[in-house]
Design an enzyme around this catalytic site. Structure first.
Site, PDB file in Angstrom:
ATOM      1  CG  HIS A 234      -2.079   1.020   1.298  1.00 37.02           C
ATOM      2  ND1 HIS A 234      -2.491   1.464   0.281  1.00 37.02           N
ATOM      3  CD2 HIS A 234      -3.057   1.069   2.329  1.00 37.02           C
ATOM      4  CE1 HIS A 234      -3.581   2.268   0.575  1.00 37.02           C
ATOM      5  NE2 HIS A 234      -3.887   2.024   1.690  1.00 37.02           N
ATOM      6  CG  HIS A 273      -4.548   0.720  -8.351  1.00 38.86           C
ATOM      7  ND1 HIS A 273      -5.824   0.494  -8.209  1.00 38.86           N
ATOM      8  CD2 HIS A 273      -3.848   1.683  -7.334  1.00 38.86           C
ATOM      9  CE1 HIS A 273      -6.052   1.433  -6.967  1.00 38.86           C
ATOM     10  NE2 HIS A 273      -5.015   1.845  -6.670  1.00 38.86           N
ATOM     11  CG  ASP A 327       2.431   4.367  -3.285  1.00 32.58           C
ATOM     12  OD1 ASP A 327       2.410   5.545  -2.819  1.00 32.58           O
ATOM     13  OD2 ASP A 327       1.777   3.401  -2.884  1.00 32.58           O
TER      14      ASP A 327
HETATM   15  C1  SDX Z   1      -1.477   2.124  -3.070  1.00 33.12           C
HETATM   16  O1  SDX Z   1      -6.226   0.603  -3.352  1.00 33.12           O
HETATM   17  C2  SDX Z   1      -5.660   1.781  -3.542  1.00 33.12           C
HETATM   18  O2  SDX Z   1      -6.404   2.572  -3.985  1.00 33.12           O
HETATM   19  C3  SDX Z   1      -4.294   1.875  -3.060  1.00 33.12           C
HETATM   20  C4  SDX Z   1      -3.712   3.182  -3.318  1.00 33.12           C
HETATM   21  C5  SDX Z   1      -4.573   4.689  -2.646  1.00 33.12           C
HETATM   22  O3  SDX Z   1      -4.312   5.746  -3.036  1.00 33.12           O
HETATM   23  O4  SDX Z   1      -4.908   4.174  -1.471  1.00 33.12           O
HETATM   24  O5  SDX Z   1      -3.839   3.674  -4.811  1.00 33.12           O
HETATM   25  C6  SDX Z   1      -2.343   3.476  -2.622  1.00 33.12           C
HETATM   26  O6  SDX Z   1      -1.555   1.297  -2.234  1.00 33.12           O
HETATM   27  C7  SDX Z   1      -1.080   2.094  -4.489  1.00 33.12           C
HETATM   28  C8  SDX Z   1      -0.380   0.538  -4.708  1.00 33.12           C
HETATM   29  C9  SDX Z   1       1.053   0.526  -3.993  1.00 33.12           C
HETATM   30  N1  SDX Z   1       1.612  -0.838  -4.038  1.00 33.12           N
HETATM   31  C10 SDX Z   1       2.668  -1.359  -4.895  1.00 33.12           C
HETATM   32  O7  SDX Z   1       3.118  -0.545  -5.888  1.00 33.12           O
HETATM   33  C11 SDX Z   1       3.330  -2.748  -4.746  1.00 33.12           C
HETATM   34  C12 SDX Z   1       3.138  -3.363  -5.800  1.00 33.12           C
HETATM   35  N2  SDX Z   1       2.053  -3.550  -6.473  1.00 33.12           N
HETATM   36  C13 SDX Z   1       1.183  -4.580  -6.098  1.00 33.12           C
HETATM   37  O8  SDX Z   1       1.740  -5.620  -5.184  1.00 33.12           O
HETATM   38  C14 SDX Z   1      -0.379  -4.942  -6.557  1.00 33.12           C
HETATM   39  O9  SDX Z   1      -0.380  -4.369  -8.021  1.00 33.12           O
HETATM   40  C15 SDX Z   1      -1.180  -4.404  -5.713  1.00 33.12           C
HETATM   41  C16 SDX Z   1      -1.020  -4.679  -4.356  1.00 33.12           C
HETATM   42  C17 SDX Z   1      -0.937  -2.840  -5.945  1.00 33.12           C
HETATM   43  C18 SDX Z   1      -2.585  -4.662  -6.052  1.00 33.12           C
HETATM   44  O10 SDX Z   1      -2.763  -6.118  -5.753  1.00 33.12           O
HETATM   45  P1  SDX Z   1      -3.690  -7.095  -6.368  1.00 33.12           P
HETATM   46  O11 SDX Z   1      -5.141  -6.327  -6.729  1.00 33.12           O
HETATM   47  O12 SDX Z   1      -4.152  -8.157  -5.342  1.00 33.12           O
HETATM   48  O13 SDX Z   1      -2.986  -7.631  -7.489  1.00 33.12           O
HETATM   49  P2  SDX Z   1      -2.509  -9.078  -7.644  1.00 33.12           P
HETATM   50  O14 SDX Z   1      -1.293  -9.004  -6.569  1.00 33.12           O
HETATM   51  O15 SDX Z   1      -3.358 -10.143  -7.423  1.00 33.12           O
HETATM   52  O16 SDX Z   1      -1.764  -9.052  -9.115  1.00 33.12           O
HETATM   53  C19 SDX Z   1      -2.388  -9.324 -10.304  1.00 33.12           C
HETATM   54  C20 SDX Z   1      -1.583 -10.041 -11.195  1.00 33.12           C
HETATM   55  C21 SDX Z   1      -0.709 -11.123 -10.611  1.00 33.12           C
HETATM   56  O17 SDX Z   1      -0.171 -11.744 -11.568  1.00 33.12           O
HETATM   57  P3  SDX Z   1      -0.780 -13.145 -11.949  1.00 33.12           P
HETATM   58  O18 SDX Z   1      -0.398 -14.073 -10.749  1.00 33.12           O
HETATM   59  O19 SDX Z   1      -2.072 -13.283 -12.315  1.00 33.12           O
HETATM   60  O20 SDX Z   1      -0.026 -13.598 -13.217  1.00 33.12           O
HETATM   61  O21 SDX Z   1      -0.678  -8.775 -11.585  1.00 33.12           O
HETATM   62  C22 SDX Z   1       0.618  -9.089 -11.147  1.00 33.12           C
HETATM   63  C23 SDX Z   1       0.492 -10.189 -10.221  1.00 33.12           C
HETATM   64  O22 SDX Z   1       1.684 -10.862 -10.110  1.00 33.12           O
HETATM   65  N3  SDX Z   1       1.068  -7.805 -10.505  1.00 33.12           N
HETATM   66  C24 SDX Z   1       2.587  -7.501 -10.625  1.00 33.12           C
HETATM   67  C25 SDX Z   1       2.663  -6.310 -10.020  1.00 33.12           C
HETATM   68  N4  SDX Z   1       1.123  -6.024  -9.645  1.00 33.12           N
HETATM   69  C26 SDX Z   1       0.622  -6.823  -9.953  1.00 33.12           C
HETATM   70  N5  SDX Z   1       3.384  -7.963 -11.166  1.00 33.12           N
HETATM   71  C27 SDX Z   1       4.654  -7.447 -10.936  1.00 33.12           C
HETATM   72  N6  SDX Z   1       4.862  -6.076 -10.423  1.00 33.12           N
HETATM   73  C28 SDX Z   1       3.685  -5.642  -9.893  1.00 33.12           C
HETATM   74  N7  SDX Z   1       3.927  -4.381  -9.334  1.00 33.12           N
END
Ligand code: SDX
Length: 390
Positions: A234, A273, A327
């Site tokens: 997050h 996201h 972020d």
């Molecule tokens: C914020 O929710 C909000 O609104 C949050 C926010 C706010 O203003 O409050 O916008 C702020 O929290 C932004 C997010 C910050 N986090 C990160 O940058 C960390 C990296 N990102 C992720 O871990 C992920 O994208 C999330 C946590 C942000 C979202 O998680 P989800 O919706 O549970 O997505 P997921 O983990 O289930 O991923 C879906 C797919 C996966 O691939 P498959 O298993 O389906 O093959 O997308 C891939 C993931 O591996 N994926 C990524 C990735 N993010 C998703 N692969 C590589 N790098 C990434 N960053």
């Protein structure tokens, strides 16, 4: 099953398809803000985030989120007067912050500081819309002072007294950095604060709402929100994203960094996201200012590296809807402004508190305690074995 409906009223109970992590779940009706993940739109109270970033200020945006309308000059002056009046924090908060280990994470210190603020407020447990609105304004004001005090104390310096001649964001920078910020710093930080102020039912906002739904006090709810925001999935991603980019010397290393992360199936911080499957509009604005600020501060290579990382990630994952999120570029801006990396997430909290309290207050009159269920997959009929027989 009916598709989840995220715009317009739903009839309770609603039939939806749920994914893991409550994906698709609906918590309540809200008039505060809307995220359209397909179009890459963000709206606060009907106003597009691009317009607010260009024309508004953090104080005006906080008022808008809390009270549902853009303030008149008089309303804004009164609101700013209240924020100003609350800026100073009790000495007990400073003493507690000073007693914490120097290397404790600033988000843990912020959580602690807010907790002490709550202990000092004799009306903390009067859970009414009227009283919580006052606490909300107090928190918007005082969290900035607490975060700035943490920035100073962790470096062995004395906290800086608030300066009443400065607006909220300028005063925050002044208290955190110990010197008056220039116009560019104030402008860019204020825009970043506007962009971070609210974002639908994200994890920390939902956390605040869950805590408050037991009719707990607003300080407890916001402490919990800080705890949620701290995590690297997050708000904590802003620190991690920058920390991973800083060692990269040039664009070639940026390419290697992304390719290595992809090969190892590592999550790349600052990308992806739950809701946005298009480019996060906040990252669009922050990317633009990242270029300007890094160039003005003599760090153009930092932006070039970040852009290269972005290009590589989008080339690999763009088709799957993975783009930079809020972020990714924020850290490059804060770093160029001379702010230390561990303070990035507290800055997010200092801004997001407006959305947290607005949403808690909106839900309060129609409060119903949050109580989902888990699917039990454990044993059911085990025989109890006395300890001496195990
Ligand atoms: C914020 O929710 C909000 O609104 C949050 C926010 C706010 O203003 O409050 O916008 C702020 O929290 C932004 C997010 C910050 N986090 C990160 O940058 C960390 C990296 N990102 C992720 O871990 C992920 O994208 C999330 C946590 C942000 C979202 O998680 P989800 O919706 O549970 O997505 P997921 O983990 O289930 O991923 C879906 C797919 C996966 O691939 P498959 O298993 O389906 O093959 O997308 C891939 C993931 O591996 N994926 C990524 C990735 N993010 C998703 N692969 C590589 N790098 C990434 N960053």
């Amino acid at each position: 099953m009916a598709a989840p409906k995220f715009v317009g009223e739903v009839e309770w109970p609603v039939t939806i398809q749920l994914g893991k992590g409550l994906e698709g779940a609906i918590t309540c009706h809200s008039r505060i803000g809307y995220v359209d993940g397909e179009k890459g739109w963000l709206v606060y109270r009907g106003y597009n985030i691009f317009d607010l970033a260009e024309h508004s200020t953090y104080e005006e945006t906080a008022y808008l989120l809390l009270f549902g309308k853009l303030p008149t000059q008089k309303e804004l002056d009164d609101f700013k007067g209240k924020l100003l009046g609350y800026r100073k924090i009790p000495q007990e908060v400073i003493d507690t912050l000073k007693s914490l280990p120097k290397d404790c994470h600033p988000m843990a210190a912020l959580r602690t500081g807010i907790s002490v603020l709550g202990c000092k407020d004799t009306k903390a447990d009067e859970v009414t819309v009227e009283n919580d609105t006052e606490i909300a304004i107090k928190l918007i004001s005082q969290m900035a002072t607490v975060a700035a005090a943490i920035a100073r104390i962790r470096k062995g310096q004395e906290p800086v007294e608030p300066d009443p001649s400065l607006d909220h964001t300028a005063n925050f920078l002044y208290m955190a950095l110990g010197e008056k910020p220039n116009d560019l710093m104030i402008k860019v930080m204020d825009i970043s604060m506007i962009l971070h102020a609210d974002h639908g039912m994200n994890a920390s906002t939902f956390t605040c709402m869950v805590v408050n739904s037991s009719l707990s006090d607003l300080y407890s709810s916001v402490c919990a929100g800080v705890g949620s925001l701290k995590g690297p999935l997050h708000g904590g991603a802003n620190e991690r994203a920058l920390a991973e980019m800083l060692p990269l010397k040039d664009e070639e290393e940026a390419v290697e960094y992304v390719r290595d992360a992809i090969a190892k199936k590592k999550k790349i911080m600052g990308f992806g996201h739950r809701v946005y499957k298009a480019y996060d509009p906040r990252a669009k604005v922050l990317g633009k200012y990242s270029q300007e600020v890094t160039e003005r501060m003599g760090m153009p290579h930092l932006f070039k590296i970040a852009r290269k990382v972005e290009e590589e990630v989008i080339a690999a994952y763009g088709e799957r809807g993975i783009f930079p999120n809020v972020d990714f570029y924020s850290g490059t801006i804060y770093y160029a402004l001379g702010i230390e990396v561990p303070l990035f997430t507290p800055i997010f909290a200092v801004s997001r508190v407006a959305g947290w309290v607005a949403r808690v207050l909106e839900y309060l009159p129609e409060n119903r305690i949050f109580r989902p269920r888990a699917v039990y997959v454990g044993d059911m009929e085990k025989e109890y074995v006395p300890i001496d027989q195990r």
